[in-house]
Structure formats: C-alpha cells, structure tokens
Design an enzyme around this catalytic site. Structure first.
Site, PDB file in Angstrom:
ATOM      1  N   ASP A  13      63.858  -3.352 -69.808  1.00 39.23           N
ATOM      2  CA  ASP A  13      64.875  -4.200 -68.946  1.00 39.23           C
ATOM      3  C   ASP A  13      63.999  -5.644 -68.718  1.00 39.23           C
ATOM      4  O   ASP A  13      64.567  -6.182 -67.666  1.00 39.23           O
ATOM      5  CB  ASP A  13      65.832  -3.911 -67.880  1.00 39.23           C
ATOM      6  CG  ASP A  13      66.373  -2.360 -68.035  1.00 39.23           C
ATOM      7  OD1 ASP A  13      66.834  -2.355 -69.207  1.00 39.23           O
ATOM      8  OD2 ASP A  13      66.263  -1.493 -67.394  1.00 39.23           O
ATOM      9  N   HIS A  48      69.497  -4.364 -75.589  1.00 41.71           N
ATOM     10  CA  HIS A  48      68.863  -5.870 -75.697  1.00 41.71           C
ATOM     11  C   HIS A  48      69.879  -6.859 -75.411  1.00 41.71           C
ATOM     12  O   HIS A  48      70.857  -6.847 -76.384  1.00 41.71           O
ATOM     13  CB  HIS A  48      68.229  -5.910 -77.117  1.00 41.71           C
ATOM     14  CG  HIS A  48      66.957  -5.308 -77.031  1.00 41.71           C
ATOM     15  ND1 HIS A  48      66.076  -4.957 -78.151  1.00 41.71           N
ATOM     16  CD2 HIS A  48      66.072  -4.530 -75.940  1.00 41.71           C
ATOM     17  CE1 HIS A  48      65.204  -4.150 -77.840  1.00 41.71           C
ATOM     18  NE2 HIS A  48      65.039  -3.891 -76.732  1.00 41.71           N
TER      19      HIS A  48
END
Ligand code: IMP
Length: 447
Positions: A13, A48
């Site tokens: 992340d 993503h």
C-alpha cells in the site's frame, strides 16, 4: 528506453500503482517504443490504485488486483510465472479498462503461471477462521495457492488451463485435494468451476506465450519494460516479518529469473509512504497510537484497497527503509503521500532497541523491538487546508494548480522542512530520493 522495476518498501500500500502508471506515461513521452508493464509475483491480494486524469480534466479511480497497472495507460501487460493468476478478476479488469479508457494494447500470459481457483480462497478463509494463529490474510487464496504450486502435482499452469485436457487436470487435482476440501465443497463443485472457467479460458487462450522469450525480444528491441512489484518488503515470505507475511517471493531480484531478464540494465526503485502503514496482524515498531496516527489514518483514507480494512499508521521508520533498500538492491526511492503529513512535527526512528542493544538493524521478530527516535523533528507546509484523501475529486479541483506549481519547480521548489527530510534520509539510507509524490493523481510527483 526505460528499464525499471518498482517495489514496495514497507507492508504494501505504498502507492506503487501511481508511480508505475506515471513511469509508463513518461516512457511513452520519451520514445515511441512499445511499453510493457509486467507482474512477477503475488496475486489478487494486491490492490493497485491509480487516479487517471481523463481528457475532460476529471480524475477516475481505477483499482486493479490481478492485472498489471498498464491498463490505465494502454501499455502491453504481462503476467509472469511466479504470479498467483486469478483469471476471472483479470478478465473483468481488462473489460473495465476497455470500457473506461479504450484499452487496446497487447496481453501476454506466461504458459507457466499457476491458476488461482475459488477453492484456494475457500481454504484461505477456512484456515483464517479456524486457526488460533491468525495471519490476517486478504482471503484471496494466496497461501493455499503457493502451497499447491510447490506441491507440483496440484499446480494447474496456464498451459493446462487453456489446453484441451483442462477438465481432466482439474479432476485429478481435486481428487488429490479431496480430503482437504471435503467440508467446503459440494458434489457439483467441479461442474460449477468448469462452467465458470470454460468461457474465460476461451477468451484468454490467445494470450498464452513463452513470456521469457517475448520479454527478451522486447528488451533486445529496446522497448520500455516496467516490472511491477506487489505488497512490500516486510511481507516477503523469507525476508519479511515471518510468519505474518504473504507467500510469494516479492523482493526485486526474484523478478529477473522468473521473467528471463538481466538485472544490470534495470533501475530498481523502492516506493515508501512518508509514514508506514500495516493492515492485518503483526507488530509495526513505530506504530503511532496517538493523534498523529489517528489523524493521518482518517485524513489520508488509510483503508485497504483489497479488503476495506483500516491500515494502522506509524512514524517514519528509517531502519526499515534501510533494510528494504539493502534486500531489494535499490537504486533510488520514491516517497509518497508527503502532503498527507504536512504541518506535523514528525519524528523519525533511526535505531531499534532489542536484546539490550541499540542497532540500525531489523531482526526477525518485531514484537520485542523498541523504536529509538532521533531528537530532530521535521515539519513542512505545502498549502493551507487539509488534504482529505477520502474526497480526492473535490480536493483535486482545489489543489491541482498548487500541486502543479510544485511539480513545475522540481525539488528546489519544495519547502525547506521537506528538503531537510530528504537530505537526512538519503544520508541515512545511502540512496537518493528520486521523486516525492504530493497528490494522488498521475501528474503530481515532484522530480
Ligand atoms: P495474504 O497475502 O492474503 O496471504 O496475506 C498475508 C499478509 O499480507 C496479511 O497481513 C495481508 O494483510 C498482507 N497483504 C497481502 N497483500 C497485501 C497488499 O497488497 N497490501 C497490504 N497488505 C497485504
């Protein structure tokens, strides 16, 4: 030409999707060669996120879990042999990109890649629910998938998947796994799987290739190759915070043998947020269980893209950054979300205390580590008002011109506090910061 590999330096992340998308756009502007975005590990446990600026000026949020981040910039996409390949998710993401962005570039899937099935997800969920040693997985089936791969007889390759004998292969594998699956599948399960996958197989069949040769052709032809990592260094199966890690080899150097590419021509860049976050179980040495942590989590929308779980926030951890730099053989670093912690007195961890010693090293066990912070504090101011990432579209309108002016000026236009941070970080870690992201959209990284 661009030969770049992007990896995460924390617990995932970090904003890799944005950086990869930007690199693809830069490569396209620099030359008119084909651009490839290649995934080499992990699977739909990744999420993503890319904010794409549309021709109208609006930005669209696009999250891909199974497909590489090339869908948003019309790059060729490729899936390597060590990926946990979720064909259903992949196809849906490709379809979405065709609809939203008119995606039309090439798709290349290694004949060797293993297929992730619904039974992997079921097993993952069952193990998480029944074990008293929880990992806090994304329940995407990653652990059971890599177990099946290593088991060899239970690996279904993409070659098997799109071949004529798929039904027999699936039957054989389910037979081997029948004890393991007995409480979680019904007698019609195989028919259901076949009914789901037959149309997907048909559609994906044409993308099968011997990827290592195609990538080498692309490399020899001086095409742009951007290799995309998923998750982050501390989740690597061998070098992360064992056992609370994912099951793939995610460090940069693992990419090269599984894609058949040479390391030396590639620049390897790590991505790290201005503050670490962690989702799932496990210690984070610099956990900020205070106003800094709580405010940063809320204002920055720190919620997992795959699971929707809250991400815990920590203070910048330079010991961890140096470790990630070492084990990934990094050439440079992108710092993301620098805007999210403006106007804060930020302390940085430069030593770990454990076993009665203070050292700048990451041990196997993080739960006994006490972070030691440097006495210096860093504070920078970019603009007035809050950056509320939970409302990116509204914030975008307001801040876009200001962000653009920072991007236009480059590093020298950044506030002194941030430049001090950059300088001290580089001296500590021994590698340069090559970009600082100050906004979520694709054109908001200062270089
Ligand atoms: P798994 O990869 O789903 O088996 O999960 C193992 C650990 O890695 C859990 O702590 C997950 O939360 C974490 N994890 C896996 N993928 C990601 C990711 O892409 N971002 C952040 N954490 C992840």
């Amino acid at each position: 030409m661009s030969n770049i590999l992007i990896v995460g330096m924390q617990w995932g992340d970090e904003g890799k999707g944005k950086i990869i998308h930007e690199q693809a756009k830069i490569a396209k502007e620099e030359n008119n060669k084909k651009t490839w975005i290649v995934r080499y590990q992990g699977g739909p446990n990744a999420g993503h996120t890319v904010y794409v600026r549309m021709p109208t000026g609006e930005i669209i949020e696009f999250i891909s879990h199974s497909a590489p981040s090339g869908l948003t910039n019309n790059s060729d996409i490729a899936v390597g042999a060590h990926v946990a390949y979720d064909t259903e998710k992949f196809l849906n993401e490709v379809r979405d990109a065709r609809r939203l962005f008119g995606y039309s570039a090439g798709i290349h899937i290694s004949e060797r890649v293993g297929i992730l099935f619904d039974y992997h997800r079921k097993l993952d969920a069952l193990e998480e629910a029944t074990s008293n040693k929880k990992i806090g997985t994304t329940k995407s089936g990653i652990g059971p998938f890599y177990r099946d791969n290593a088991n060899r007889r239970t690996r279904i390759t993409f070659n098997d998947y799109v071949g004529d004998n798929f039904h027999d292969k699936l039957k054989d594998v389910l037979e081997i796994k029948k004890n393991e699956l007995k409480d979680i599948i019904n007698p019609d399960y195989i028919d259901e799987l076949i009914a789901l996958h037959d149309p997907i197989r048909k559609e994906l069949k044409e993308y099968k290739c011997r990827l290592e040769y195609r990538l080498r052709d692309a490399f020899d032809n001086k095409e742009n190759i951007i290799i995309e990592g998923a998750q982050g260094a501390m989740l690597d199966v061998d070098m992360g915070s064992i056992p609370l890690v994912t099951s793939s080899h995610l460090l940069s150097l693992h990419a090269f043998p599984s894609l058949g590419l040479p390391r030396n021509p590639f620049k390897i860049y790590g991505v790290q947020k201005a503050y670490p976050t962690r989702v799932g179980e496990g210690s984070m040495p610099t956990l900020a269980d205070d106003e800094f942590g709580n405010k940063t989590q809320i204002n920055s929308g720190e919620i997992g893209a795959t699971t929707g779980r809250d991400r815990r926030v920590g203070y910048p951890d330079w010991v961890l950054a140096k470790y990630a730099t070492l084990i990934n053989d990094l050439d440079g670093i992108y710092l993301t979300r620098a805007d999210c912690v403006q106007d804060k007195d930020i302390k940085v961890c430069t030593l770990y205390e454990f076993d009665n010693k203070q050292v700048p090293e990451v041990p196997l066990k993080l739960d006994k580590v006490k972070p030691i912070y440097d006495s210096k504090r860093y504070n920078w101011h970019l603009w007035d008002g809050l950056t509320d990432l939970s409302k990116p579209m509204e914030v975008d309108k307001l801040l876009r011109p200001i962000r653009k002016s920072y991007v236009d000026k480059g590093f020298n236009g950044l506030p002194k506090g941030l430049l001090d941070y950059k300088k001290d970080f580089e001296a500590y870690v021994g590698k340069p910061i090559v970009g600082i992201s100050i906004g979520p959209a694709e054109d908001e990284t200062v270089r």
